[in-house]
Design an enzyme around this catalytic site. Structure first.
Site, PDB file in Angstrom:
ATOM      1  N   HIS A 169      -8.554  -3.644  -1.563  1.00  0.00           N
ATOM      2  CA  HIS A 169      -7.434  -3.424  -1.200  1.00  0.00           C
ATOM      3  C   HIS A 169      -6.638  -4.032   0.007  1.00  0.00           C
ATOM      4  O   HIS A 169      -5.540  -4.363   0.034  1.00  0.00           O
ATOM      5  CB  HIS A 169      -7.217  -1.885  -0.764  1.00  0.00           C
ATOM      6  CG  HIS A 169      -5.703  -1.145  -0.695  1.00  0.00           C
ATOM      7  ND1 HIS A 169      -4.976  -1.304  -1.581  1.00  0.00           N
ATOM      8  CD2 HIS A 169      -5.228  -0.640   0.585  1.00  0.00           C
ATOM      9  CE1 HIS A 169      -3.883  -0.634  -1.239  1.00  0.00           C
ATOM     10  NE2 HIS A 169      -4.127  -0.350   0.121  1.00  0.00           N
ATOM     11  N   ASP A 170      -7.534  -4.300   1.166  1.00  0.00           N
ATOM     12  CA  ASP A 170      -6.855  -5.146   2.249  1.00  0.00           C
ATOM     13  C   ASP A 170      -6.720  -6.630   1.821  1.00  0.00           C
ATOM     14  O   ASP A 170      -6.257  -7.282   2.653  1.00  0.00           O
ATOM     15  CB  ASP A 170      -7.968  -5.105   3.380  1.00  0.00           C
ATOM     16  CG  ASP A 170      -7.477  -3.891   4.072  1.00  0.00           C
ATOM     17  OD1 ASP A 170      -6.691  -3.050   4.029  1.00  0.00           O
ATOM     18  OD2 ASP A 170      -8.472  -3.496   5.140  1.00  0.00           O
ATOM     19  N   ASP A 224      -9.734  -3.908  -6.059  1.00  0.00           N
ATOM     20  CA  ASP A 224      -8.764  -2.812  -5.244  1.00  0.00           C
ATOM     21  C   ASP A 224      -9.613  -1.627  -6.138  1.00  0.00           C
ATOM     22  O   ASP A 224      -9.128  -1.408  -7.384  1.00  0.00           O
ATOM     23  CB  ASP A 224      -7.451  -2.794  -5.423  1.00  0.00           C
ATOM     24  CG  ASP A 224      -6.965  -1.888  -4.318  1.00  0.00           C
ATOM     25  OD1 ASP A 224      -7.511  -0.988  -3.992  1.00  0.00           O
ATOM     26  OD2 ASP A 224      -5.587  -2.333  -4.135  1.00  0.00           O
ATOM     27  N   ARG A 266     -11.922   7.177   9.478  1.00  0.00           N
ATOM     28  CA  ARG A 266     -11.695   5.659   9.336  1.00  0.00           C
ATOM     29  C   ARG A 266     -12.704   4.828   8.616  1.00  0.00           C
ATOM     30  O   ARG A 266     -12.461   4.041   7.953  1.00  0.00           O
ATOM     31  CB  ARG A 266     -11.424   5.061  10.874  1.00  0.00           C
ATOM     32  CG  ARG A 266     -11.246   3.791  11.040  1.00  0.00           C
ATOM     33  CD  ARG A 266      -9.601   3.543  10.205  1.00  0.00           C
ATOM     34  NE  ARG A 266      -9.239   2.144  10.513  1.00  0.00           N
ATOM     35  CZ  ARG A 266      -7.952   1.764   9.928  1.00  0.00           C
ATOM     36  NH1 ARG A 266      -7.374   2.456   9.093  1.00  0.00           N
ATOM     37  NH2 ARG A 266      -7.597   0.524  10.354  1.00  0.00           N
ATOM     38  N   SER A 326       0.670  -1.268   0.137  1.00  0.00           N
ATOM     39  CA  SER A 326       0.040  -0.016  -0.054  1.00  0.00           C
ATOM     40  C   SER A 326       1.154   1.238  -0.023  1.00  0.00           C
ATOM     41  O   SER A 326       1.757   1.458  -0.865  1.00  0.00           O
ATOM     42  CB  SER A 326      -0.941  -0.059   1.137  1.00  0.00           C
ATOM     43  OG  SER A 326      -1.878   0.832   1.174  1.00  0.00           O
TER      44      SER A 326
END
Length: 371
Positions: free
Chosen positions: A350-351, A317, A218, A149
Protein backbone atom coordinates in the site's frame (compact mmCIF):
# COMPACT_ATOMS: atom_id res chain seq x y z
CA UNK A 1 -3.42 17.04 24.12
CA UNK A 2 -1.15 18.37 21.40
CA UNK A 3 -1.52 19.52 17.82
CA UNK A 4 1.42 18.99 15.46
CA UNK A 5 1.41 21.80 12.91
CA UNK A 6 4.24 22.01 10.36
CA UNK A 7 5.95 25.38 9.89
CA UNK A 8 4.74 27.34 6.90
CA UNK A 9 1.16 26.07 7.12
CA UNK A 10 -1.63 28.34 5.94
CA UNK A 11 -5.03 28.36 7.57
CA UNK A 12 -8.61 29.04 6.58
CA UNK A 13 -10.90 29.82 9.49
CA UNK A 14 -14.49 29.26 8.45
CA UNK A 15 -16.88 32.13 9.09
CA UNK A 16 -19.95 29.98 8.47
CA UNK A 17 -20.68 26.77 10.41
CA UNK A 18 -19.55 23.55 8.77
CA UNK A 19 -22.46 21.05 8.90
CA UNK A 20 -21.34 17.50 9.63
CA UNK A 21 -22.87 14.60 7.73
CA UNK A 22 -23.83 12.62 10.84
CA UNK A 23 -25.16 15.57 12.77
CA UNK A 24 -23.99 18.73 14.43
CA UNK A 25 -21.79 21.46 13.05
CA UNK A 26 -18.36 22.95 13.67
CA UNK A 27 -18.22 26.67 14.40
CA UNK A 28 -15.06 28.61 13.61
CA UNK A 29 -13.36 25.50 12.20
CA UNK A 30 -9.81 25.91 10.94
CA UNK A 31 -8.48 24.07 7.88
CA UNK A 32 -4.71 23.83 7.33
CA UNK A 33 -3.29 23.78 3.82
CA UNK A 34 -0.16 24.55 1.84
CA UNK A 35 0.34 25.68 -1.75
CA UNK A 36 3.02 25.49 -4.45
CA UNK A 37 3.32 27.26 -7.80
CA UNK A 38 1.13 30.09 -9.06
CA UNK A 39 -2.49 30.20 -10.15
CA UNK A 40 -2.73 31.03 -13.84
CA UNK A 41 -4.58 34.19 -14.97
CA UNK A 42 -7.44 31.99 -16.19
CA UNK A 43 -7.43 30.01 -12.93
CA UNK A 44 -7.37 26.72 -14.84
CA UNK A 45 -4.17 25.09 -13.54
CA UNK A 46 -5.10 24.20 -9.94
CA UNK A 47 -4.61 20.72 -8.49
CA UNK A 48 -6.00 19.61 -5.11
CA UNK A 49 -4.20 16.87 -3.16
CA UNK A 50 -6.10 15.02 -0.43
CA UNK A 51 -4.05 12.90 1.93
CA UNK A 52 -4.09 9.62 3.76
CA UNK A 53 -4.87 9.29 7.46
CA UNK A 54 -1.67 10.55 9.04
CA UNK A 55 0.07 13.07 6.71
CA UNK A 56 -0.06 16.82 7.19
CA UNK A 57 -0.42 19.36 4.37
CA UNK A 58 3.36 19.59 3.89
CA UNK A 59 3.63 17.41 0.80
CA UNK A 60 6.88 19.06 -0.39
CA UNK A 61 9.32 21.79 0.58
CA UNK A 62 8.62 25.43 -0.22
CA UNK A 63 9.90 28.86 0.82
CA UNK A 64 7.90 28.82 4.04
CA UNK A 65 9.19 25.39 5.07
CA UNK A 66 12.34 23.99 3.44
CA UNK A 67 11.99 20.60 5.13
CA UNK A 68 11.25 17.70 2.76
CA UNK A 69 7.57 16.81 2.58
CA UNK A 70 5.86 13.42 2.62
CA UNK A 71 5.58 13.38 -1.23
CA UNK A 72 8.78 15.28 -1.92
CA UNK A 73 9.85 13.14 -4.88
CA UNK A 74 6.50 13.60 -6.63
CA UNK A 75 5.84 17.31 -6.22
CA UNK A 76 7.93 20.31 -7.25
CA UNK A 77 9.59 22.06 -10.22
CA UNK A 78 10.18 19.56 -13.01
CA UNK A 79 8.76 16.66 -10.98
CA UNK A 80 5.76 14.53 -11.97
CA UNK A 81 3.40 17.09 -10.40
CA UNK A 82 5.29 19.99 -11.92
CA UNK A 83 4.81 23.19 -9.93
CA UNK A 84 6.27 25.21 -12.81
CA UNK A 85 2.98 24.42 -14.56
CA UNK A 86 0.51 23.58 -11.80
CA UNK A 87 -0.79 25.50 -8.80
CA UNK A 88 -1.00 22.79 -6.16
CA UNK A 89 -3.05 22.89 -2.96
CA UNK A 90 -2.67 20.18 -0.31
CA UNK A 91 -5.26 20.18 2.48
CA UNK A 92 -4.82 18.62 5.90
CA UNK A 93 -7.88 16.49 6.66
CA UNK A 94 -10.56 17.79 8.97
CA UNK A 95 -10.32 15.77 12.18
CA UNK A 96 -6.53 15.56 12.02
CA UNK A 97 -4.08 16.91 14.60
CA UNK A 98 -1.82 18.49 11.97
CA UNK A 99 -3.43 21.93 11.82
CA UNK A 100 -7.06 21.35 10.88
CA UNK A 101 -9.75 21.31 13.55
CA UNK A 102 -10.02 17.93 15.24
CA UNK A 103 -10.45 16.28 18.63
CA UNK A 104 -7.20 17.83 19.95
CA UNK A 105 -8.30 21.35 18.99
CA UNK A 106 -9.77 23.67 21.67
CA UNK A 107 -13.52 23.94 21.39
CA UNK A 108 -14.26 27.69 21.03
CA UNK A 109 -17.30 27.25 23.27
CA UNK A 110 -15.27 25.95 26.24
CA UNK A 111 -11.58 26.59 25.55
CA UNK A 112 -10.90 22.91 26.29
CA UNK A 113 -9.95 20.33 23.66
CA UNK A 114 -12.95 18.75 21.97
CA UNK A 115 -11.78 15.22 22.79
CA UNK A 116 -14.80 12.92 22.34
CA UNK A 117 -17.14 15.89 22.13
CA UNK A 118 -15.91 16.34 18.57
CA UNK A 119 -18.82 15.55 16.20
CA UNK A 120 -18.88 12.19 14.46
CA UNK A 121 -16.53 12.53 11.49
CA UNK A 122 -17.23 11.24 7.98
CA UNK A 123 -15.11 11.25 4.84
CA UNK A 124 -17.75 13.53 3.35
CA UNK A 125 -16.94 16.14 6.02
CA UNK A 126 -13.27 15.99 5.02
CA UNK A 127 -14.31 16.62 1.40
CA UNK A 128 -16.60 19.52 2.31
CA UNK A 129 -13.86 21.20 4.37
CA UNK A 130 -11.45 20.91 1.43
CA UNK A 131 -14.08 22.48 -0.83
CA UNK A 132 -14.24 25.48 1.51
CA UNK A 133 -10.48 25.99 1.03
CA UNK A 134 -10.82 25.83 -2.75
CA UNK A 135 -13.64 28.38 -2.59
CA UNK A 136 -11.56 30.71 -0.40
CA UNK A 137 -8.66 30.54 -2.86
CA UNK A 138 -10.96 31.69 -5.65
CA UNK A 139 -10.64 28.50 -7.69
CA UNK A 140 -13.84 27.95 -9.65
CA UNK A 141 -12.80 24.65 -11.22
CA UNK A 142 -9.86 22.40 -10.48
CA UNK A 143 -7.83 20.85 -13.25
CA UNK A 144 -7.45 17.69 -11.18
CA UNK A 145 -8.15 16.21 -7.75
CA UNK A 146 -5.52 13.73 -6.55
CA UNK A 147 -6.28 11.48 -3.60
CA UNK A 148 -3.97 8.96 -1.92
CA UNK A 149 -5.24 6.10 0.26
CA UNK A 150 -7.88 7.67 2.55
CA UNK A 151 -7.48 10.73 0.34
CA UNK A 152 -8.76 8.65 -2.57
CA UNK A 153 -11.98 8.22 -0.62
CA UNK A 154 -12.07 11.94 0.20
CA UNK A 155 -11.49 12.81 -3.46
CA UNK A 156 -14.42 10.68 -4.63
CA UNK A 157 -16.65 12.28 -1.99
CA UNK A 158 -15.48 15.72 -3.13
CA UNK A 159 -16.28 14.95 -6.76
CA UNK A 160 -19.73 13.55 -5.96
CA UNK A 161 -20.77 16.27 -3.50
CA UNK A 162 -19.33 19.19 -5.46
CA UNK A 163 -20.17 18.49 -9.10
CA UNK A 164 -18.49 20.57 -11.76
CA UNK A 165 -15.61 21.57 -9.47
CA UNK A 166 -12.96 19.44 -11.22
CA UNK A 167 -12.12 18.29 -14.74
CA UNK A 168 -10.06 15.23 -13.85
CA UNK A 169 -9.12 12.85 -11.05
CA UNK A 170 -6.18 10.63 -10.10
CA UNK A 171 -7.05 8.02 -7.49
CA UNK A 172 -3.89 6.55 -5.97
CA UNK A 173 -4.33 3.31 -4.01
CA UNK A 174 -7.76 4.48 -2.93
CA UNK A 175 -11.22 2.95 -2.63
CA UNK A 176 -14.87 3.72 -3.17
CA UNK A 177 -15.85 1.85 0.01
CA UNK A 178 -14.26 0.11 2.95
CA UNK A 179 -13.85 -3.66 2.65
CA UNK A 180 -14.19 -6.13 5.57
CA UNK A 181 -10.46 -6.87 5.88
CA UNK A 182 -9.57 -3.19 6.15
CA UNK A 183 -12.42 -2.58 8.58
CA UNK A 184 -11.21 -5.49 10.73
CA UNK A 185 -7.64 -4.16 10.88
CA UNK A 186 -8.75 -0.64 11.77
CA UNK A 187 -11.16 -2.04 14.38
CA UNK A 188 -8.22 -3.78 16.09
CA UNK A 189 -6.18 -0.59 15.94
CA UNK A 190 -8.93 1.38 17.64
CA UNK A 191 -9.40 -1.34 20.22
CA UNK A 192 -5.71 -1.29 21.09
CA UNK A 193 -5.90 2.46 21.76
CA UNK A 194 -9.14 2.29 23.75
CA UNK A 195 -7.95 -0.60 25.93
CA UNK A 196 -4.88 1.33 27.02
CA UNK A 197 -5.72 2.54 30.56
CA UNK A 198 -4.12 5.89 29.80
CA UNK A 199 -6.65 6.54 27.04
CA UNK A 200 -9.16 7.13 29.84
CA UNK A 201 -12.20 7.65 27.57
CA UNK A 202 -10.22 10.19 25.57
CA UNK A 203 -9.18 12.24 28.62
CA UNK A 204 -5.40 11.82 28.44
CA UNK A 205 -2.61 14.37 28.44
CA UNK A 206 1.10 14.43 27.63
CA UNK A 207 1.95 13.00 31.06
CA UNK A 208 -0.57 10.15 30.78
CA UNK A 209 -0.62 9.32 27.08
CA UNK A 210 -1.84 5.93 25.74
CA UNK A 211 1.55 5.05 24.34
CA UNK A 212 1.18 1.26 24.43
CA UNK A 213 -2.13 1.38 22.61
CA UNK A 214 -0.80 3.74 19.96
CA UNK A 215 2.31 1.61 19.48
CA UNK A 216 0.21 -1.48 18.85
CA UNK A 217 -2.14 0.41 16.53
CA UNK A 218 0.74 1.76 14.50
CA UNK A 219 2.46 -1.61 14.26
CA UNK A 220 -0.72 -3.19 12.93
CA UNK A 221 -1.00 -0.42 10.39
CA UNK A 222 2.60 -0.64 9.21
CA UNK A 223 2.29 -4.41 8.74
CA UNK A 224 -0.59 -3.83 6.31
CA UNK A 225 1.05 -0.87 4.55
CA UNK A 226 3.77 -3.10 3.11
CA UNK A 227 3.62 -6.52 1.46
CA UNK A 228 4.78 -9.93 2.69
CA UNK A 229 7.12 -9.93 -0.30
CA UNK A 230 8.83 -6.79 0.90
CA UNK A 231 9.00 -7.92 4.54
CA UNK A 232 10.72 -11.11 3.43
CA UNK A 233 13.12 -9.40 1.04
CA UNK A 234 13.99 -6.62 3.45
CA UNK A 235 14.39 -8.55 6.71
CA UNK A 236 14.19 -12.28 6.09
CA UNK A 237 14.70 -14.16 9.35
CA UNK A 238 17.67 -12.06 10.45
CA UNK A 239 18.04 -11.96 14.21
CA UNK A 240 19.20 -9.02 16.29
CA UNK A 241 22.79 -8.92 17.48
CA UNK A 242 23.16 -9.96 21.09
CA UNK A 243 23.89 -6.38 22.21
CA UNK A 244 20.50 -5.27 20.83
CA UNK A 245 18.46 -7.93 22.66
CA UNK A 246 17.09 -7.70 26.18
CA UNK A 247 18.17 -11.00 27.70
CA UNK A 248 16.12 -10.31 30.82
CA UNK A 249 12.88 -10.36 28.82
CA UNK A 250 12.20 -13.93 27.66
CA UNK A 251 9.71 -12.67 25.05
CA UNK A 252 11.51 -9.50 24.04
CA UNK A 253 12.51 -8.39 20.55
CA UNK A 254 14.53 -11.04 18.74
CA UNK A 255 14.22 -10.41 14.99
CA UNK A 256 15.19 -7.40 12.86
CA UNK A 257 11.61 -7.02 11.65
CA UNK A 258 10.40 -6.68 15.25
CA UNK A 259 12.97 -3.99 15.94
CA UNK A 260 11.93 -2.11 12.80
CA UNK A 261 8.26 -2.12 13.81
CA UNK A 262 9.11 -1.00 17.33
CA UNK A 263 11.25 1.88 16.12
CA UNK A 264 8.67 2.97 13.57
CA UNK A 265 5.91 2.90 16.18
CA UNK A 266 7.88 4.85 18.78
CA UNK A 267 8.63 7.61 16.27
CA UNK A 268 4.93 7.91 15.49
CA UNK A 269 3.13 7.68 18.82
CA UNK A 270 4.04 11.04 20.31
CA UNK A 271 3.48 12.79 17.00
CA UNK A 272 -0.17 11.95 16.47
CA UNK A 273 -3.20 12.48 18.64
CA UNK A 274 -4.91 9.18 19.61
CA UNK A 275 -8.43 10.57 19.47
CA UNK A 276 -7.76 11.96 15.99
CA UNK A 277 -6.57 8.50 14.99
CA UNK A 278 -9.84 6.99 16.24
CA UNK A 279 -12.03 9.50 14.43
CA UNK A 280 -10.20 9.36 11.10
CA UNK A 281 -9.96 5.56 11.17
CA UNK A 282 -13.69 5.18 11.79
CA UNK A 283 -14.55 7.65 9.03
CA UNK A 284 -12.85 5.32 6.56
CA UNK A 285 -14.84 2.32 7.76
CA UNK A 286 -18.12 4.20 7.32
CA UNK A 287 -17.37 5.35 3.79
CA UNK A 288 -19.24 3.99 0.77
CA UNK A 289 -19.65 6.23 -2.29
CA UNK A 290 -22.82 4.29 -3.07
CA UNK A 291 -24.56 5.19 0.18
CA UNK A 292 -26.69 7.80 -1.56
CA UNK A 293 -27.64 5.22 -4.22
CA UNK A 294 -29.06 2.56 -1.95
CA UNK A 295 -25.65 1.04 -1.24
CA UNK A 296 -24.85 0.55 -4.93
CA UNK A 297 -21.17 1.50 -5.13
CA UNK A 298 -21.09 1.31 -8.94
CA UNK A 299 -24.05 3.67 -9.16
CA UNK A 300 -22.39 6.10 -6.76
CA UNK A 301 -19.26 6.19 -8.91
CA UNK A 302 -21.30 6.55 -12.11
CA UNK A 303 -23.00 9.60 -10.60
CA UNK A 304 -19.67 11.46 -10.61
CA UNK A 305 -19.22 13.74 -13.63
CA UNK A 306 -15.63 14.37 -14.70
CA UNK A 307 -13.83 14.31 -18.04
CA UNK A 308 -10.84 12.08 -17.35
CA UNK A 309 -9.62 9.80 -14.57
CA UNK A 310 -6.76 7.48 -13.67
CA UNK A 311 -6.98 4.86 -10.92
CA UNK A 312 -3.59 3.43 -9.90
CA UNK A 313 -2.85 0.55 -7.55
CA UNK A 314 -0.38 -2.25 -6.93
CA UNK A 315 -0.76 -6.02 -6.95
CA UNK A 316 0.76 -6.37 -3.49
CA UNK A 317 -1.61 -3.97 -1.68
CA UNK A 318 -3.63 -5.93 0.91
CA UNK A 319 -5.21 -2.89 2.59
CA UNK A 320 -6.69 -1.25 -0.52
CA UNK A 321 -6.51 -4.22 -2.93
CA UNK A 322 -6.18 -3.73 -6.64
CA UNK A 323 -9.77 -4.64 -7.45
CA UNK A 324 -10.84 -1.47 -5.64
CA UNK A 325 -8.95 0.77 -8.05
CA UNK A 326 -10.38 -1.23 -10.96
CA UNK A 327 -13.85 -0.70 -9.49
CA UNK A 328 -13.23 3.05 -9.39
CA UNK A 329 -12.14 3.21 -13.04
CA UNK A 330 -15.08 1.06 -14.17
CA UNK A 331 -17.58 3.15 -12.22
CA UNK A 332 -16.27 6.49 -13.42
CA UNK A 333 -16.23 5.19 -16.99
CA UNK A 334 -19.89 4.23 -16.62
CA UNK A 335 -20.54 7.85 -15.69
CA UNK A 336 -19.00 9.08 -18.94
CA UNK A 337 -15.41 9.74 -17.92
CA UNK A 338 -12.43 8.68 -20.00
CA UNK A 339 -11.20 6.54 -17.11
CA UNK A 340 -8.14 4.29 -17.09
CA UNK A 341 -7.12 1.61 -14.60
CA UNK A 342 -3.37 1.12 -14.14
CA UNK A 343 -2.15 -1.87 -12.09
CA UNK A 344 1.52 -1.68 -11.11
CA UNK A 345 3.89 -4.49 -10.11
CA UNK A 346 5.53 -2.74 -7.15
CA UNK A 347 6.56 -5.10 -4.31
CA UNK A 348 6.03 -2.42 -1.67
CA UNK A 349 2.33 -2.81 -0.95
CA UNK A 350 0.00 0.00 0.00
CA UNK A 351 2.82 2.44 0.77
CA UNK A 352 4.28 2.04 -2.73
CA UNK A 353 2.91 5.43 -3.83
CA UNK A 354 5.11 7.07 -1.18
CA UNK A 355 8.34 5.27 -2.01
CA UNK A 356 8.15 3.72 -5.47
CA UNK A 357 8.19 6.99 -7.40
CA UNK A 358 9.96 5.23 -10.27
CA UNK A 359 6.68 3.48 -11.05
CA UNK A 360 4.07 5.97 -9.84
CA UNK A 361 5.83 9.11 -11.06
CA UNK A 362 5.67 8.42 -14.82
CA UNK A 363 1.99 7.43 -14.54
CA UNK A 364 1.07 10.66 -12.75
CA UNK A 365 3.21 12.80 -15.04
CA UNK A 366 1.81 11.23 -18.19
CA UNK A 367 -1.78 11.77 -17.08
CA UNK A 368 -1.21 15.41 -16.07
CA UNK A 369 0.80 16.21 -19.21
CA UNK A 370 -2.22 15.20 -21.28
CA UNK A 371 -4.61 17.58 -19.49
Amino acid sequence: MTEFIPPGSRFLTLDAPLPMKRGGALHGARIAYETWGALSPRGDNAILILTGLSPDAHAARHAGNPAPGWWEAMLGPGKPIDTDRWYVVCVNSLGSCKGSTGPATPDPATGEPYRLRFPELSIEDVADAAARVIDALGIARLACVIGNSMGGMSALAFLLRHPGRARAHINVSGAARALPFSIAIRSLQREAIRLDPNWNEGRYDDARYPESGMRMARKLGVITYRSALEWDGRFGRVRLDSDRRDDEDPFGLEFEVESYLEGHARRFVRNFDPNSYLYLSRSMDWFDIGESCGGDTAAGLAAIRIERALAIGVHTDILFPLQQQEEIADGLRAGGADARFLPLESPQGHDAFLVDIGRFGPAVRGFLDAL
